[in-house]
Motif scaffolding. Structure first.
Motif, PDB file in Angstrom:
ATOM      1  N   GLU A   1       0.820  -1.204   0.000  1.00 52.51           N
ATOM      2  CA  GLU A   1       0.000   0.000   0.000  1.00 52.51           C
ATOM      3  C   GLU A   1       0.859   1.262   0.000  1.00 52.51           C
ATOM      4  OE1 GLU A   1      -2.858  -0.045   3.134  1.00 52.51           O
ATOM      5  OE2 GLU A   1      -3.605  -2.053   2.655  1.00 52.51           O
TER       6      GLU A   1
ATOM      7  N   ALA B   1       0.862   4.247  -2.783  1.00 55.12           N
ATOM      8  CA  ALA B   1       0.713   5.663  -2.424  1.00 55.12           C
ATOM      9  C   ALA B   1       1.872   6.491  -2.987  1.00 55.12           C
ATOM     10  CB  ALA B   1       0.635   5.811  -0.907  1.00 55.12           C
TER      11      ALA B   1
ATOM     12  N   GLN C   1       1.222   7.110  -6.547  1.00 55.91           N
ATOM     13  CA  GLN C   1       0.251   8.185  -6.730  1.00 55.91           C
ATOM     14  C   GLN C   1       0.900   9.552  -6.575  1.00 55.91           C
ATOM     15  OE1 GLN C   1      -2.840   7.959  -7.864  1.00 55.91           O
ATOM     16  NE2 GLN C   1      -2.514   5.743  -8.064  1.00 55.91           N
TER      17      GLN C   1
ATOM     18  N   ALA D   1      -7.666  15.329   2.898  1.00 54.52           N
ATOM     19  CA  ALA D   1      -8.312  14.063   2.537  1.00 54.52           C
ATOM     20  C   ALA D   1      -7.699  13.412   1.305  1.00 54.52           C
ATOM     21  CB  ALA D   1      -9.807  14.289   2.301  1.00 54.52           C
ATOM     22  N   ALA D   2      -7.044  14.198   0.449  1.00 59.38           N
ATOM     23  CA  ALA D   2      -6.635  13.654  -0.856  1.00 59.38           C
ATOM     24  C   ALA D   2      -5.136  13.682  -1.109  1.00 59.38           C
ATOM     25  CB  ALA D   2      -7.339  14.426  -1.979  1.00 59.38           C
ATOM     26  N   ARG D   3      -4.350  14.387  -0.315  1.00 58.40           N
ATOM     27  CA  ARG D   3      -2.915  14.477  -0.628  1.00 58.40           C
ATOM     28  C   ARG D   3      -2.255  13.107  -0.556  1.00 58.40           C
ATOM     29  NH1 ARG D   3      -0.087  19.697  -0.476  1.00 58.40           N
ATOM     30  NH2 ARG D   3       1.809  18.501  -0.079  1.00 58.40           N
ATOM     31  N   PRO D   4      -1.649  12.634  -1.658  1.00 60.42           N
ATOM     32  CA  PRO D   4      -1.034  11.300  -1.642  1.00 60.42           C
ATOM     33  C   PRO D   4       0.212  11.223  -0.769  1.00 60.42           C
ATOM     34  CG  PRO D   4      -0.630  12.387  -3.729  1.00 60.42           C
ATOM     35  CD  PRO D   4      -1.596  13.259  -2.989  1.00 60.42           C
ATOM     36  N   ASP D   5       0.959  12.330  -0.619  1.00 59.01           N
ATOM     37  CA  ASP D   5       2.136  12.271   0.238  1.00 59.01           C
ATOM     38  C   ASP D   5       1.739  12.131   1.711  1.00 59.01           C
ATOM     39  OD1 ASP D   5       0.982  14.761   0.151  1.00 59.01           O
ATOM     40  OD2 ASP D   5       2.870  15.865   0.281  1.00 59.01           O
TER      41      ASP D   5
ATOM     42  N   ARG E   1      -1.036  10.662   2.664  1.00 65.01           N
ATOM     43  CA  ARG E   1      -1.509   9.282   2.709  1.00 65.01           C
ATOM     44  C   ARG E   1      -0.333   8.316   2.825  1.00 65.01           C
ATOM     45  NH1 ARG E   1      -5.122   5.341   3.943  1.00 65.01           N
ATOM     46  NH2 ARG E   1      -5.158   3.697   2.374  1.00 65.01           N
TER      47      ARG E   1
ATOM     48  N   GLN F   1       1.025   8.380   6.378  1.00 66.78           N
ATOM     49  CA  GLN F   1       0.160   7.616   7.288  1.00 66.78           C
ATOM     50  C   GLN F   1       0.366   6.119   7.114  1.00 66.78           C
ATOM     51  OE1 GLN F   1      -3.625   9.169   6.073  1.00 66.78           O
ATOM     52  NE2 GLN F   1      -3.466  11.026   7.333  1.00 66.78           N
ATOM     53  N   LEU F   2       0.502   5.675   5.881  1.00 70.18           N
ATOM     54  CA  LEU F   2       0.744   4.253   5.636  1.00 70.18           C
ATOM     55  C   LEU F   2       2.126   3.836   6.116  1.00 70.18           C
ATOM     56  CD1 LEU F   2      -0.847   3.858   2.087  1.00 70.18           C
ATOM     57  CD2 LEU F   2      -1.717   2.939   4.242  1.00 70.18           C
TER      58      LEU F   2
ATOM     59  N   GLN G   1       4.893  12.402   9.312  1.00 68.49           N
ATOM     60  CA  GLN G   1       3.476  12.655   9.092  1.00 68.49           C
ATOM     61  C   GLN G   1       3.074  14.040   9.597  1.00 68.49           C
ATOM     62  OE1 GLN G   1       0.958   9.600  10.648  1.00 68.49           O
ATOM     63  NE2 GLN G   1      -0.918  10.763  10.353  1.00 68.49           N
TER      64      GLN G   1
END
Length: 485
Positions: free
Chosen positions: A185, A189, A192, A312-316, A318, A321-322, A390
Protein backbone atom coordinates in the motif's frame (compact mmCIF):
# COMPACT_ATOMS: atom_id res chain seq x y z
CA UNK A 1 -29.23 53.52 -28.81
CA UNK A 2 -32.60 54.17 -30.50
CA UNK A 3 -33.09 54.91 -34.20
CA UNK A 4 -33.90 58.55 -33.44
CA UNK A 5 -30.64 58.93 -31.55
CA UNK A 6 -28.70 57.33 -34.43
CA UNK A 7 -30.24 59.74 -36.97
CA UNK A 8 -29.50 62.70 -34.74
CA UNK A 9 -25.90 61.58 -34.28
CA UNK A 10 -25.38 61.03 -38.02
CA UNK A 11 -26.68 64.54 -38.91
CA UNK A 12 -24.56 66.06 -36.21
CA UNK A 13 -21.43 64.28 -37.49
CA UNK A 14 -21.99 65.55 -41.04
CA UNK A 15 -22.37 69.14 -39.85
CA UNK A 16 -19.35 68.82 -37.61
CA UNK A 17 -17.22 67.34 -40.41
CA UNK A 18 -18.00 70.29 -42.69
CA UNK A 19 -17.34 72.79 -39.94
CA UNK A 20 -14.10 71.13 -38.81
CA UNK A 21 -12.84 70.94 -42.40
CA UNK A 22 -13.47 74.67 -42.79
CA UNK A 23 -11.61 75.39 -39.58
CA UNK A 24 -8.66 73.26 -40.64
CA UNK A 25 -8.41 74.99 -44.00
CA UNK A 26 -8.86 78.46 -42.42
CA UNK A 27 -6.03 77.74 -40.00
CA UNK A 28 -3.71 76.68 -42.79
CA UNK A 29 -4.33 79.23 -45.52
CA UNK A 30 -6.25 82.02 -43.77
CA UNK A 31 -9.35 81.53 -45.83
CA UNK A 32 -12.85 80.66 -44.70
CA UNK A 33 -13.64 78.92 -47.96
CA UNK A 34 -13.83 75.16 -47.95
CA UNK A 35 -12.24 73.40 -49.53
CA UNK A 36 -9.46 75.73 -50.57
CA UNK A 37 -7.26 75.11 -53.55
CA UNK A 38 -4.17 74.04 -51.69
CA UNK A 39 -5.83 71.58 -49.29
CA UNK A 40 -8.46 70.23 -51.57
CA UNK A 41 -6.83 66.75 -51.47
CA UNK A 42 -6.19 66.51 -47.72
CA UNK A 43 -9.43 67.98 -46.38
CA UNK A 44 -11.59 64.86 -46.84
CA UNK A 45 -9.14 62.85 -44.76
CA UNK A 46 -9.03 65.50 -42.08
CA UNK A 47 -12.84 65.64 -42.03
CA UNK A 48 -13.00 61.88 -41.78
CA UNK A 49 -10.50 61.87 -38.90
CA UNK A 50 -12.44 64.56 -37.04
CA UNK A 51 -15.69 62.69 -37.48
CA UNK A 52 -14.10 59.47 -36.29
CA UNK A 53 -12.67 61.16 -33.19
CA UNK A 54 -16.06 62.70 -32.37
CA UNK A 55 -17.76 59.35 -32.83
CA UNK A 56 -15.33 57.76 -30.37
CA UNK A 57 -15.82 60.53 -27.80
CA UNK A 58 -19.62 60.52 -28.17
CA UNK A 59 -20.35 56.83 -28.26
CA UNK A 60 -18.01 55.92 -25.41
CA UNK A 61 -20.00 57.76 -22.67
CA UNK A 62 -23.27 56.36 -24.02
CA UNK A 63 -21.94 52.84 -23.80
CA UNK A 64 -20.40 53.37 -20.39
CA UNK A 65 -23.69 52.70 -18.65
CA UNK A 66 -24.08 49.37 -20.45
CA UNK A 67 -20.52 48.42 -19.57
CA UNK A 68 -20.96 49.30 -15.93
CA UNK A 69 -24.00 47.04 -15.67
CA UNK A 70 -22.07 44.15 -17.23
CA UNK A 71 -18.80 44.62 -15.38
CA UNK A 72 -19.02 41.13 -13.91
CA UNK A 73 -19.24 39.43 -17.33
CA UNK A 74 -16.52 37.15 -18.57
CA UNK A 75 -13.40 38.44 -20.21
CA UNK A 76 -14.51 36.85 -23.48
CA UNK A 77 -16.10 40.16 -24.54
CA UNK A 78 -12.72 41.85 -24.45
CA UNK A 79 -11.06 38.96 -26.22
CA UNK A 80 -13.62 39.10 -29.01
CA UNK A 81 -12.62 42.70 -29.72
CA UNK A 82 -9.02 41.80 -30.47
CA UNK A 83 -7.36 39.37 -32.92
CA UNK A 84 -7.99 35.70 -32.28
CA UNK A 85 -4.52 34.87 -31.09
CA UNK A 86 -5.67 32.97 -28.06
CA UNK A 87 -8.01 30.28 -29.38
CA UNK A 88 -5.51 27.99 -31.07
CA UNK A 89 -6.13 26.04 -34.28
CA UNK A 90 -3.45 23.42 -35.00
CA UNK A 91 -1.81 23.52 -38.44
CA UNK A 92 -2.71 20.83 -40.96
CA UNK A 93 -0.90 17.52 -40.66
CA UNK A 94 -0.59 17.62 -36.89
CA UNK A 95 -2.79 15.78 -34.45
CA UNK A 96 -4.70 18.29 -32.32
CA UNK A 97 -5.09 17.32 -28.67
CA UNK A 98 -6.93 18.97 -25.81
CA UNK A 99 -5.66 19.03 -22.25
CA UNK A 100 -7.86 16.02 -21.44
CA UNK A 101 -6.36 14.12 -24.39
CA UNK A 102 -2.87 15.03 -23.21
CA UNK A 103 -3.52 13.68 -19.70
CA UNK A 104 -4.98 10.45 -21.11
CA UNK A 105 -1.99 9.90 -23.42
CA UNK A 106 0.39 10.76 -20.59
CA UNK A 107 -1.07 8.23 -18.17
CA UNK A 108 -0.73 5.48 -20.78
CA UNK A 109 2.65 6.23 -22.36
CA UNK A 110 4.85 8.30 -20.05
CA UNK A 111 8.03 6.36 -19.44
CA UNK A 112 8.54 7.69 -15.91
CA UNK A 113 5.16 6.31 -14.93
CA UNK A 114 5.95 2.99 -16.59
CA UNK A 115 9.18 2.79 -14.57
CA UNK A 116 7.40 3.78 -11.36
CA UNK A 117 4.84 0.98 -11.82
CA UNK A 118 7.67 -1.57 -11.59
CA UNK A 119 8.22 -0.51 -7.99
CA UNK A 120 4.70 -1.72 -7.21
CA UNK A 121 5.42 -5.04 -8.96
CA UNK A 122 8.61 -5.42 -6.94
CA UNK A 123 6.78 -4.96 -3.64
CA UNK A 124 4.01 -7.32 -4.76
CA UNK A 125 6.69 -9.94 -5.33
CA UNK A 126 7.65 -9.57 -1.66
CA UNK A 127 4.09 -10.56 -0.79
CA UNK A 128 4.69 -13.90 -2.49
CA UNK A 129 7.82 -14.42 -0.43
CA UNK A 130 5.97 -13.56 2.79
CA UNK A 131 3.43 -16.35 2.22
CA UNK A 132 6.02 -19.12 1.89
CA UNK A 133 6.65 -21.76 4.57
CA UNK A 134 10.16 -22.95 5.48
CA UNK A 135 11.38 -25.76 3.27
CA UNK A 136 11.82 -29.27 4.75
CA UNK A 137 15.35 -30.71 4.97
CA UNK A 138 16.31 -34.21 3.85
CA UNK A 139 19.52 -35.88 5.04
CA UNK A 140 21.26 -39.10 3.93
CA UNK A 141 24.19 -40.64 5.85
CA UNK A 142 26.56 -43.58 5.66
CA UNK A 143 28.46 -45.21 8.52
CA UNK A 144 30.91 -48.12 9.10
CA UNK A 145 33.10 -46.99 6.16
CA UNK A 146 36.63 -48.44 6.73
CA UNK A 147 39.54 -46.04 6.95
CA UNK A 148 41.98 -48.71 5.81
CA UNK A 149 41.18 -49.06 2.17
CA UNK A 150 43.21 -52.26 2.01
CA UNK A 151 40.36 -53.95 3.77
CA UNK A 152 37.22 -55.03 2.03
CA UNK A 153 35.44 -51.79 1.08
CA UNK A 154 32.19 -53.47 0.22
CA UNK A 155 31.58 -54.98 3.60
CA UNK A 156 28.13 -54.28 5.10
CA UNK A 157 27.63 -50.59 6.08
CA UNK A 158 24.98 -48.62 7.96
CA UNK A 159 22.74 -46.20 6.05
CA UNK A 160 20.60 -43.45 7.63
CA UNK A 161 17.81 -41.40 6.08
CA UNK A 162 16.20 -38.39 7.78
CA UNK A 163 13.81 -35.51 7.18
CA UNK A 164 13.15 -32.41 9.30
CA UNK A 165 10.71 -29.50 9.18
CA UNK A 166 10.88 -26.10 10.90
CA UNK A 167 7.63 -24.87 12.38
CA UNK A 168 7.34 -21.06 12.79
CA UNK A 169 5.87 -20.08 16.11
CA UNK A 170 4.44 -16.77 17.30
CA UNK A 171 2.42 -16.09 14.14
CA UNK A 172 5.49 -15.08 12.15
CA UNK A 173 4.03 -15.97 8.77
CA UNK A 174 0.77 -14.07 9.34
CA UNK A 175 2.60 -11.01 10.61
CA UNK A 176 5.06 -11.20 7.74
CA UNK A 177 2.13 -11.19 5.30
CA UNK A 178 0.57 -8.21 7.06
CA UNK A 179 3.82 -6.25 6.81
CA UNK A 180 4.15 -7.08 3.13
CA UNK A 181 0.57 -5.95 2.43
CA UNK A 182 1.16 -2.61 4.15
CA UNK A 183 4.42 -2.14 2.23
CA UNK A 184 2.47 -2.72 -0.97
CA UNK A 185 0.00 0.00 0.00
CA UNK A 186 2.89 2.37 0.72
CA UNK A 187 4.35 1.64 -2.71
CA UNK A 188 1.02 2.41 -4.36
CA UNK A 189 0.71 5.66 -2.42
CA UNK A 190 4.21 6.66 -3.52
CA UNK A 191 3.25 5.87 -7.10
CA UNK A 192 0.25 8.19 -6.73
CA UNK A 193 2.68 10.91 -5.62
CA UNK A 194 4.56 10.50 -8.88
CA UNK A 195 1.34 10.56 -10.93
CA UNK A 196 0.05 13.59 -9.02
CA UNK A 197 3.22 15.64 -9.55
CA UNK A 198 3.94 14.64 -13.14
CA UNK A 199 0.34 15.19 -14.26
CA UNK A 200 0.42 18.70 -12.84
CA UNK A 201 3.70 19.35 -14.62
CA UNK A 202 2.19 18.08 -17.88
CA UNK A 203 -0.71 20.53 -17.63
CA UNK A 204 1.67 23.43 -17.06
CA UNK A 205 3.63 22.44 -20.15
CA UNK A 206 0.39 22.28 -22.12
CA UNK A 207 -0.49 25.84 -21.10
CA UNK A 208 3.10 26.91 -21.84
CA UNK A 209 2.53 25.81 -25.45
CA UNK A 210 -0.72 27.82 -25.56
CA UNK A 211 1.10 30.89 -24.24
CA UNK A 212 3.94 30.50 -26.74
CA UNK A 213 1.48 30.06 -29.61
CA UNK A 214 -0.53 33.12 -28.53
CA UNK A 215 2.61 35.25 -28.43
CA UNK A 216 3.68 33.86 -31.82
CA UNK A 217 0.33 34.75 -33.39
CA UNK A 218 0.56 38.23 -31.86
CA UNK A 219 4.03 38.70 -33.31
CA UNK A 220 2.84 37.59 -36.76
CA UNK A 221 -0.08 39.99 -36.59
CA UNK A 222 2.21 42.87 -35.60
CA UNK A 223 4.55 42.01 -38.44
CA UNK A 224 1.68 42.00 -40.93
CA UNK A 225 0.38 45.35 -39.67
CA UNK A 226 3.84 46.84 -39.77
CA UNK A 227 4.39 45.63 -43.34
CA UNK A 228 1.19 47.41 -44.42
CA UNK A 229 2.37 50.61 -42.72
CA UNK A 230 5.73 50.42 -44.49
CA UNK A 231 4.00 49.91 -47.83
CA UNK A 232 1.71 52.91 -47.27
CA UNK A 233 4.63 55.07 -46.11
CA UNK A 234 6.63 54.14 -49.20
CA UNK A 235 3.73 55.29 -51.37
CA UNK A 236 3.61 58.62 -49.55
CA UNK A 237 7.36 59.05 -49.97
CA UNK A 238 7.06 58.41 -53.72
CA UNK A 239 4.23 60.94 -53.90
CA UNK A 240 6.42 63.49 -52.14
CA UNK A 241 3.99 64.03 -49.27
CA UNK A 242 6.44 63.00 -46.51
CA UNK A 243 10.21 62.77 -46.23
CA UNK A 244 12.18 59.59 -46.65
CA UNK A 245 13.35 59.79 -43.02
CA UNK A 246 10.06 58.37 -41.77
CA UNK A 247 10.39 55.39 -44.10
CA UNK A 248 13.97 54.81 -42.94
CA UNK A 249 12.82 54.78 -39.32
CA UNK A 250 10.16 52.22 -40.11
CA UNK A 251 12.62 50.01 -41.96
CA UNK A 252 14.99 50.08 -38.99
CA UNK A 253 12.14 49.34 -36.60
CA UNK A 254 11.13 46.36 -38.74
CA UNK A 255 14.18 44.47 -37.45
CA UNK A 256 12.67 44.45 -33.96
CA UNK A 257 9.44 42.94 -35.24
CA UNK A 258 11.33 40.29 -37.23
CA UNK A 259 13.38 39.47 -34.14
CA UNK A 260 10.18 39.18 -32.13
CA UNK A 261 8.88 36.65 -34.68
CA UNK A 262 12.09 34.60 -34.49
CA UNK A 263 12.09 34.55 -30.69
CA UNK A 264 8.41 33.61 -30.55
CA UNK A 265 8.91 30.76 -33.05
CA UNK A 266 11.84 29.47 -31.00
CA UNK A 267 9.84 29.55 -27.76
CA UNK A 268 6.89 27.78 -29.39
CA UNK A 269 8.99 25.02 -30.96
CA UNK A 270 10.83 24.37 -27.70
CA UNK A 271 7.57 24.31 -25.72
CA UNK A 272 5.83 21.88 -28.09
CA UNK A 273 8.83 19.55 -27.99
CA UNK A 274 8.88 19.61 -24.20
CA UNK A 275 5.24 18.58 -24.28
CA UNK A 276 5.94 15.79 -26.77
CA UNK A 277 8.69 14.21 -24.69
CA UNK A 278 6.57 14.49 -21.54
CA UNK A 279 3.66 12.65 -23.18
CA UNK A 280 5.93 9.64 -23.69
CA UNK A 281 5.72 6.97 -26.35
CA UNK A 282 7.65 7.22 -29.59
CA UNK A 283 8.98 10.78 -29.74
CA UNK A 284 9.35 10.70 -33.53
CA UNK A 285 5.73 9.68 -34.05
CA UNK A 286 4.31 12.16 -31.51
CA UNK A 287 3.50 14.89 -34.05
CA UNK A 288 0.90 16.83 -32.09
CA UNK A 289 -0.31 20.33 -31.49
CA UNK A 290 -2.46 21.85 -28.78
CA UNK A 291 -6.11 22.79 -29.16
CA UNK A 292 -7.42 24.97 -26.40
CA UNK A 293 -7.51 28.42 -24.90
CA UNK A 294 -5.98 30.33 -22.03
CA UNK A 295 -9.30 32.02 -21.32
CA UNK A 296 -10.03 31.40 -17.62
CA UNK A 297 -13.20 30.27 -15.95
CA UNK A 298 -14.44 32.04 -12.80
CA UNK A 299 -13.70 30.23 -9.55
CA UNK A 300 -14.43 30.96 -5.92
CA UNK A 301 -12.51 29.03 -3.26
CA UNK A 302 -12.27 29.23 0.51
CA UNK A 303 -9.34 28.19 2.66
CA UNK A 304 -11.44 25.83 4.79
CA UNK A 305 -12.75 24.04 1.71
CA UNK A 306 -9.31 23.68 0.15
CA UNK A 307 -7.77 22.59 3.46
CA UNK A 308 -10.28 19.79 3.95
CA UNK A 309 -9.80 18.57 0.38
CA UNK A 310 -6.02 18.57 0.76
CA UNK A 311 -6.02 16.69 4.06
CA UNK A 312 -8.31 14.06 2.54
CA UNK A 313 -6.63 13.65 -0.86
CA UNK A 314 -2.92 14.48 -0.63
CA UNK A 315 -1.03 11.30 -1.64
CA UNK A 316 2.14 12.27 0.24
CA UNK A 317 0.16 12.61 3.48
CA UNK A 318 -1.51 9.28 2.71
CA UNK A 319 1.91 7.70 2.15
CA UNK A 320 3.17 9.09 5.48
CA UNK A 321 0.16 7.62 7.29
CA UNK A 322 0.74 4.25 5.64
CA UNK A 323 4.43 4.42 6.55
CA UNK A 324 3.43 4.62 10.21
CA UNK A 325 1.19 1.59 9.73
CA UNK A 326 4.06 -0.22 8.04
CA UNK A 327 6.32 0.59 11.00
CA UNK A 328 3.72 -0.83 13.40
CA UNK A 329 3.48 -4.00 11.32
CA UNK A 330 7.26 -4.29 11.34
CA UNK A 331 7.35 -3.95 15.13
CA UNK A 332 4.84 -6.77 15.50
CA UNK A 333 6.87 -8.92 13.14
CA UNK A 334 10.14 -8.27 14.97
CA UNK A 335 8.48 -9.04 18.30
CA UNK A 336 7.42 -12.38 16.86
CA UNK A 337 10.96 -13.05 15.66
CA UNK A 338 12.08 -13.22 19.31
CA UNK A 339 10.15 -16.47 19.72
CA UNK A 340 12.29 -19.50 18.74
CA UNK A 341 11.08 -21.78 15.99
CA UNK A 342 10.51 -25.49 16.53
CA UNK A 343 12.23 -28.08 14.36
CA UNK A 344 10.84 -31.62 14.12
CA UNK A 345 12.83 -34.43 12.56
CA UNK A 346 12.63 -38.16 11.98
CA UNK A 347 14.59 -40.84 10.17
CA UNK A 348 15.53 -44.46 9.54
CA UNK A 349 18.83 -46.27 10.14
CA UNK A 350 19.41 -49.33 8.00
CA UNK A 351 21.78 -51.69 9.88
CA UNK A 352 23.06 -54.72 7.94
CA UNK A 353 22.11 -58.13 9.29
CA UNK A 354 20.17 -56.65 12.20
CA UNK A 355 17.22 -54.79 10.66
CA UNK A 356 16.19 -51.13 10.63
CA UNK A 357 15.78 -48.62 13.44
CA UNK A 358 13.75 -45.45 13.58
CA UNK A 359 14.67 -42.12 15.20
CA UNK A 360 12.74 -38.95 16.08
CA UNK A 361 13.97 -35.62 17.38
CA UNK A 362 12.86 -32.12 18.39
CA UNK A 363 15.07 -29.04 18.19
CA UNK A 364 14.57 -25.50 19.46
CA UNK A 365 17.09 -22.61 19.77
CA UNK A 366 17.68 -21.23 23.24
CA UNK A 367 17.27 -17.42 23.20
CA UNK A 368 20.08 -16.80 25.64
CA UNK A 369 21.87 -13.94 23.88
CA UNK A 370 20.21 -13.10 20.56
CA UNK A 371 16.57 -12.14 21.11
CA UNK A 372 16.27 -9.92 18.02
CA UNK A 373 16.92 -6.77 20.07
CA UNK A 374 18.56 -4.83 17.25
CA UNK A 375 15.85 -5.32 14.64
CA UNK A 376 13.12 -4.48 17.12
CA UNK A 377 14.92 -1.26 18.12
CA UNK A 378 15.23 -0.30 14.45
CA UNK A 379 11.49 -0.88 13.94
CA UNK A 380 10.66 1.36 16.92
CA UNK A 381 12.89 4.13 15.56
CA UNK A 382 11.24 3.79 12.14
CA UNK A 383 7.82 4.30 13.70
CA UNK A 384 8.92 7.47 15.50
CA UNK A 385 10.40 8.74 12.25
CA UNK A 386 7.15 8.02 10.40
CA UNK A 387 5.14 9.88 13.04
CA UNK A 388 7.39 12.94 12.77
CA UNK A 389 7.25 12.79 8.99
CA UNK A 390 3.48 12.66 9.09
CA UNK A 391 3.28 15.77 11.27
CA UNK A 392 5.75 17.57 9.01
CA UNK A 393 3.77 16.76 5.87
CA UNK A 394 0.48 17.77 7.52
CA UNK A 395 1.94 21.20 8.28
CA UNK A 396 3.36 21.38 4.77
CA UNK A 397 -0.07 20.63 3.32
CA UNK A 398 -1.64 23.54 5.20
CA UNK A 399 1.19 25.84 4.12
CA UNK A 400 0.93 24.75 0.48
CA UNK A 401 -2.82 25.37 0.40
CA UNK A 402 -2.47 28.77 2.06
CA UNK A 403 0.27 29.95 -0.32
CA UNK A 404 -1.41 28.54 -3.42
CA UNK A 405 -4.73 30.17 -2.54
CA UNK A 406 -3.11 33.57 -1.93
CA UNK A 407 -1.23 33.33 -5.24
CA UNK A 408 -4.42 32.33 -7.05
CA UNK A 409 -6.37 35.30 -5.69
CA UNK A 410 -3.52 37.62 -6.71
CA UNK A 411 -3.45 36.29 -10.27
CA UNK A 412 -7.23 36.51 -10.39
CA UNK A 413 -7.06 40.23 -9.60
CA UNK A 414 -4.41 40.68 -12.30
CA UNK A 415 -6.75 39.20 -14.89
CA UNK A 416 -9.61 41.34 -13.66
CA UNK A 417 -7.53 44.46 -14.35
CA UNK A 418 -7.92 43.73 -18.04
CA UNK A 419 -11.71 43.64 -17.68
CA UNK A 420 -11.75 47.43 -17.46
CA UNK A 421 -11.65 47.61 -21.26
CA UNK A 422 -7.91 48.21 -21.60
CA UNK A 423 -7.69 45.67 -24.44
CA UNK A 424 -10.25 47.57 -26.51
CA UNK A 425 -8.52 50.85 -25.71
CA UNK A 426 -5.11 49.80 -27.01
CA UNK A 427 -6.75 48.52 -30.20
CA UNK A 428 -8.55 51.84 -30.65
CA UNK A 429 -5.36 53.78 -30.01
CA UNK A 430 -3.48 51.89 -32.71
CA UNK A 431 -6.34 52.16 -35.21
CA UNK A 432 -6.82 55.90 -34.64
CA UNK A 433 -3.08 56.49 -34.91
CA UNK A 434 -3.03 54.65 -38.24
CA UNK A 435 -5.87 56.83 -39.54
CA UNK A 436 -4.10 59.92 -38.24
CA UNK A 437 -0.90 58.94 -40.02
CA UNK A 438 -2.73 58.38 -43.30
CA UNK A 439 -4.43 61.75 -42.84
CA UNK A 440 -1.12 63.44 -42.17
CA UNK A 441 -2.08 64.41 -38.63
CA UNK A 442 0.40 62.18 -36.72
CA UNK A 443 3.97 61.05 -37.13
CA UNK A 444 5.56 57.67 -37.68
CA UNK A 445 6.92 57.73 -34.16
CA UNK A 446 3.39 58.06 -32.81
CA UNK A 447 2.34 54.95 -34.72
CA UNK A 448 5.39 53.00 -33.57
CA UNK A 449 4.62 53.93 -30.00
CA UNK A 450 0.99 52.83 -30.41
CA UNK A 451 2.04 49.47 -31.89
CA UNK A 452 4.54 48.88 -29.07
CA UNK A 453 1.93 49.76 -26.46
CA UNK A 454 -0.56 47.34 -27.94
CA UNK A 455 2.02 44.58 -28.27
CA UNK A 456 3.22 44.97 -24.69
CA UNK A 457 -0.34 45.16 -23.36
CA UNK A 458 -1.50 42.02 -25.17
CA UNK A 459 1.69 40.16 -24.25
CA UNK A 460 1.10 41.11 -20.63
CA UNK A 461 -2.50 39.98 -20.97
CA UNK A 462 -1.51 36.56 -22.29
CA UNK A 463 1.11 36.22 -19.54
CA UNK A 464 -1.52 37.13 -16.94
CA UNK A 465 -3.82 34.41 -18.31
CA UNK A 466 -0.99 31.88 -18.21
CA UNK A 467 -0.08 32.88 -14.66
CA UNK A 468 -3.74 32.51 -13.70
CA UNK A 469 -3.87 28.98 -15.09
CA UNK A 470 -0.53 28.15 -13.44
CA UNK A 471 -1.75 29.39 -10.07
CA UNK A 472 -4.88 27.28 -10.47
CA UNK A 473 -2.69 24.25 -11.20
CA UNK A 474 -0.59 25.07 -8.13
CA UNK A 475 -3.79 25.03 -6.11
CA UNK A 476 -4.66 21.67 -7.66
CA UNK A 477 -1.19 20.45 -6.70
CA UNK A 478 -1.64 21.68 -3.13
CA UNK A 479 -5.04 20.01 -2.74
CA UNK A 480 -4.48 16.98 -5.01
CA UNK A 481 -7.98 17.64 -6.32
CA UNK A 482 -9.02 18.48 -9.93
CA UNK A 483 -10.38 22.04 -9.87
CA UNK A 484 -10.56 22.97 -13.56
CA UNK A 485 -13.99 22.92 -15.15
Amino acid sequence: MSQRANDYLGNYLRRFSEHSGSLICRGRCGSSRFPCCRHRQKSPRASYLAGLLLLTLTVHPLLAQDKSSGASKSINADIAAMPRAQQQTPPPGKRPITISDAVSIFLQQNLLLVAARYDIDTVDAEKLTARLHPNPEVSVGFSDIPLNFRQNFVKPQTFSYGISQTLELGGKRRKRIDAANVDSEVARAEFQIVVWQLTNDLKKKFYAVLLAQSLLNLAKENQKTFAEIIKHTAELVQAGEISGLDLTRLEVEKLKFDTDIANSERDYEVAIRDLRVTLGGDYRAMDIDVAGTLDPQPYEFSFAEMRDKALAARPDLRAAQLSERAADASIRLQDAQRIPDLTLGGGIEQVPLSGNTYNFGVGIPLPVSNRNQGERAKALIQRMKAQSQQQLIANQVLSDVDKALVAFETQKRRVELYRTGVLTKVNDIQNLTEFSLKAGESSTLDLLDAIRTRRETLAGFYQALFDYQSSLLDLELATATPLQK
